[in-house]
Scaffold this motif. Structure first.
Motif, short mmCIF file in Angstrom:
data_model
loop_
_atom_site.label_atom_id
_atom_site.label_comp_id
_atom_site.label_asym_id
_atom_site.label_seq_id
_atom_site.Cartn_x
_atom_site.Cartn_y
_atom_site.Cartn_z
N VAL A 106 0.86 -1.18 0.00
CA VAL A 106 0.00 0.00 0.00
C VAL A 106 0.90 1.24 0.00
O VAL A 106 1.74 1.41 0.89
N ALA A 107 0.72 2.07 -1.02
CA ALA A 107 1.44 3.36 -1.05
C ALA A 107 0.46 4.50 -0.77
O ALA A 107 0.79 5.47 -0.11
N ASN A 108 -0.76 4.35 -1.26
CA ASN A 108 -1.79 5.38 -1.08
C ASN A 108 -3.16 4.75 -1.40
O ASN A 108 -3.24 3.54 -1.66
N SER A 131 -3.58 2.47 -4.52
CA SER A 131 -2.82 1.21 -4.66
C SER A 131 -3.74 0.00 -4.77
O SER A 131 -4.75 -0.10 -4.06
N ILE A 132 -3.35 -0.93 -5.62
CA ILE A 132 -4.10 -2.19 -5.72
C ILE A 132 -4.12 -2.88 -4.35
O ILE A 132 -5.15 -3.44 -3.94
N ALA A 133 -3.01 -2.80 -3.63
CA ALA A 133 -2.95 -3.43 -2.29
C ALA A 133 -3.99 -2.82 -1.34
O ALA A 133 -4.47 -3.51 -0.43
N TRP A 134 -4.32 -1.56 -1.54
CA TRP A 134 -5.33 -0.93 -0.68
C TRP A 134 -6.73 -1.50 -1.00
O TRP A 134 -7.52 -1.78 -0.10
N ALA A 150 4.58 -0.15 5.10
CA ALA A 150 4.86 1.05 4.31
C ALA A 150 6.34 1.01 3.98
O ALA A 150 7.16 0.58 4.80
N GLN A 151 6.69 1.43 2.76
CA GLN A 151 8.07 1.24 2.30
C GLN A 151 9.08 2.08 3.10
O GLN A 151 10.20 1.64 3.32
N ASN A 152 8.67 3.27 3.52
CA ASN A 152 9.60 4.15 4.24
C ASN A 152 8.81 5.21 5.01
O ASN A 152 7.57 5.20 4.97
N ASP A 181 11.09 -1.98 3.65
CA ASP A 181 11.71 -1.89 2.32
C ASP A 181 12.28 -3.28 2.07
O ASP A 181 13.13 -3.75 2.86
N VAL A 182 11.84 -3.95 1.03
CA VAL A 182 12.19 -5.38 0.87
C VAL A 182 13.68 -5.60 0.61
O VAL A 182 14.14 -6.74 0.61
N ARG A 183 14.45 -4.52 0.41
CA ARG A 183 15.89 -4.68 0.24
C ARG A 183 16.62 -4.62 1.57
O ARG A 183 17.85 -4.74 1.61
N GLU A 184 15.87 -4.46 2.67
CA GLU A 184 16.47 -4.30 4.00
C GLU A 184 16.16 -5.52 4.87
O GLU A 184 15.05 -5.67 5.39
N ALA A 242 6.30 -3.53 -7.06
CA ALA A 242 7.17 -3.62 -8.23
C ALA A 242 7.97 -2.34 -8.32
O ALA A 242 7.52 -1.29 -7.88
N PHE A 243 9.16 -2.47 -8.88
CA PHE A 243 9.99 -1.29 -9.09
C PHE A 243 11.01 -1.60 -10.17
O PHE A 243 11.53 -2.71 -10.24
N ALA A 244 11.28 -0.60 -11.00
CA ALA A 244 12.43 -0.65 -11.92
C ALA A 244 12.96 0.76 -12.07
O ALA A 244 12.16 1.71 -12.11
N THR A 297 0.47 -12.76 -5.18
CA THR A 297 1.26 -11.67 -5.73
C THR A 297 0.50 -11.02 -6.89
O THR A 297 -0.57 -11.47 -7.27
N MET A 298 1.07 -9.94 -7.42
CA MET A 298 0.39 -9.17 -8.46
C MET A 298 1.24 -9.18 -9.73
O MET A 298 2.37 -8.68 -9.73
N SER A 299 0.69 -9.77 -10.79
CA SER A 299 1.41 -9.79 -12.07
C SER A 299 0.69 -8.93 -13.09
O SER A 299 -0.22 -8.17 -12.75
N ASN A 342 5.42 -0.61 -24.37
CA ASN A 342 5.96 0.21 -23.27
C ASN A 342 6.10 -0.52 -21.93
O ASN A 342 6.47 0.09 -20.95
N TYR A 343 5.81 -1.82 -21.87
CA TYR A 343 5.99 -2.54 -20.60
C TYR A 343 7.46 -2.94 -20.42
O TYR A 343 7.91 -3.19 -19.30
N GLN A 344 8.18 -3.04 -21.52
CA GLN A 344 9.64 -3.16 -21.56
C GLN A 344 10.19 -4.22 -20.59
O GLN A 344 9.72 -5.33 -20.59
N SER A 351 -3.64 -11.13 -12.02
CA SER A 351 -3.15 -10.31 -13.12
C SER A 351 -4.23 -9.31 -13.52
O SER A 351 -5.08 -9.61 -14.36
N PRO A 352 -4.20 -8.13 -12.88
CA PRO A 352 -5.23 -7.13 -13.18
C PRO A 352 -4.96 -6.42 -14.51
O PRO A 352 -3.82 -6.34 -14.96
N GLY A 353 -6.03 -5.89 -15.09
CA GLY A 353 -5.87 -4.97 -16.21
C GLY A 353 -5.28 -3.67 -15.71
O GLY A 353 -5.10 -3.48 -14.50
N PRO A 354 -4.95 -2.75 -16.64
CA PRO A 354 -4.28 -1.50 -16.22
C PRO A 354 -5.14 -0.63 -15.31
O PRO A 354 -6.32 -0.44 -15.56
N ILE A 355 -4.52 -0.13 -14.25
CA ILE A 355 -5.19 0.72 -13.25
C ILE A 355 -4.27 1.91 -12.99
O ILE A 355 -3.06 1.73 -12.83
#
Ligand code: NAD
Length: 248
Positions: A13-15, A18-21, A38-40, A62-65, A87-89, A136-138, A148-150, A181-185
């Motif tokens: 959940v970011a706000n 968010s799909i998680a919300w 929350a991430q931070n 933060d999943v990197r911690e 997700a992040f890139a 999970t969310m794909s 553009n999903y690259q 696997s949701p459609g675009p939101i």
């Protein structure tokens, strides 16, 4: 869908967009108690009022911690289901062609968007003593080339393959692992994709149901997957996209 007496961990959940919300609200409506992450500190400011609205605990992850993972799991007395909706890139890698992606950017995207699901499963397993459900969310770009999903295409493909393998690894403990696997939101993460408005326009125009998916639609399905009603569903990628993938 009855989640009375169940406790769930919701990562992502970011706000309130968010799909998680959408999922957290559906879990709470079904009677579950929740821990949100929350991430931070910055995202805590947005997530704290949402957590309060549904009476959920709030922790930082933060999943990197690694030590933050330790703190989250040491604070959980019970865990019946978990949602992984992150997700992040790096932007330069996300918005360029896949062929130009850097090894570093690709690695970061894989670590945050895919490996963290494996980490979640490993840490959740000992707590899910009477079985459990991890979701999970794909996205469709895992299976077909979506403009553009690259580099997120191969990252989500790895996520879906991980779901299948994890369902085997954890099946003996009666823990189910699935992807939605949701459609675009229109969310904050989606705003990082170039020409996302065009993707949404096409999704609404071409989906058999002629409409866009909402976070509430995804939440309903997520609550079903967390419930005993879905007790024989595992290892799957399940589309919540108003039928778009059936037609494309
Ligand atoms: P969002 O921006 O609301 O959520 C993304 C979340 O990822 C945020 O909460 C962010 O804090 C979290 N995150 C990023 N890096 C993190 C890190 N290092 N540690 C912990 N958390 C981190 O956007 P969303 O669209 O709700 O995205 C949720 C999931 O849904 C993602 O996996 C995304 O790929 C997937 N998805 C989105 C769409 C869409 O169109 N929005 C469609 C299909 C799938």
């Amino acid at each position: 869908m009855n989640l009375q007496g169940k406790h769930g961990l919701v990562i992502g959940v970011a706000n309130e967009h968010s799909i998680a919300w959408g999922c957290a609200q559906a879990y709470a409506d079904a009677g579950a108690s929740l821990t949100l992450t929350a991430q931070n500190d910055r995202s805590r400011d947005y997530v704290a009022p949402l957590a309060e609205r549904i009476g959920a605990d709030l922790v930082t992850l933060d999943v990197r911690e690694g030590e933050q993972w330790d703190a989250v799991f040491s604070g959980l007395a019970q865990l019946d289901f978990a949602l992984h909706s992150i997700a992040f890139a790096p932007k330069a890698d996300l918005q360029g062609d896949l062929v130009d992606a850097s090894a570093k950017g690709f690695g970061i995207a894989m670590e945050i968007s895919c490996y963290s699901l494996i980490e979640l499963c490993r840490r959740a397993r000992p707590l899910m003593k009477s079985g459990g459900s991890i979701t999970t969310m794909s996205y469709y770009g895992a299976q077909r080339v979506v403009p553009n999903y690259q580099l997120m295409g191969p990252v989500k493909a790895a996520l879906e393959a991980s779901v299948r393998q994890l369902s085997v690894d954890l099946g003996g403990d009666n823990i189910r692992v699935n992807a939605l696997s949701p459609g675009p939101i229109a969310t904050r993460a989606a705003s990082g994709l170039a020409h996302f408005d065009e993707l949404m326009r096409k999704a609404a125009a071409d989906a058999p149901l002629g409409t866009l998916t909402t976070i509430e639609d995804v939440g309903q399905f997520a609550a079903f997957l967390a419930s005993a009603s879905a007790r024989h569903v595992t290892g799957q990628t399940l589309f919540v996209d108003a039928g778009y993938c059936a037609r494309d």
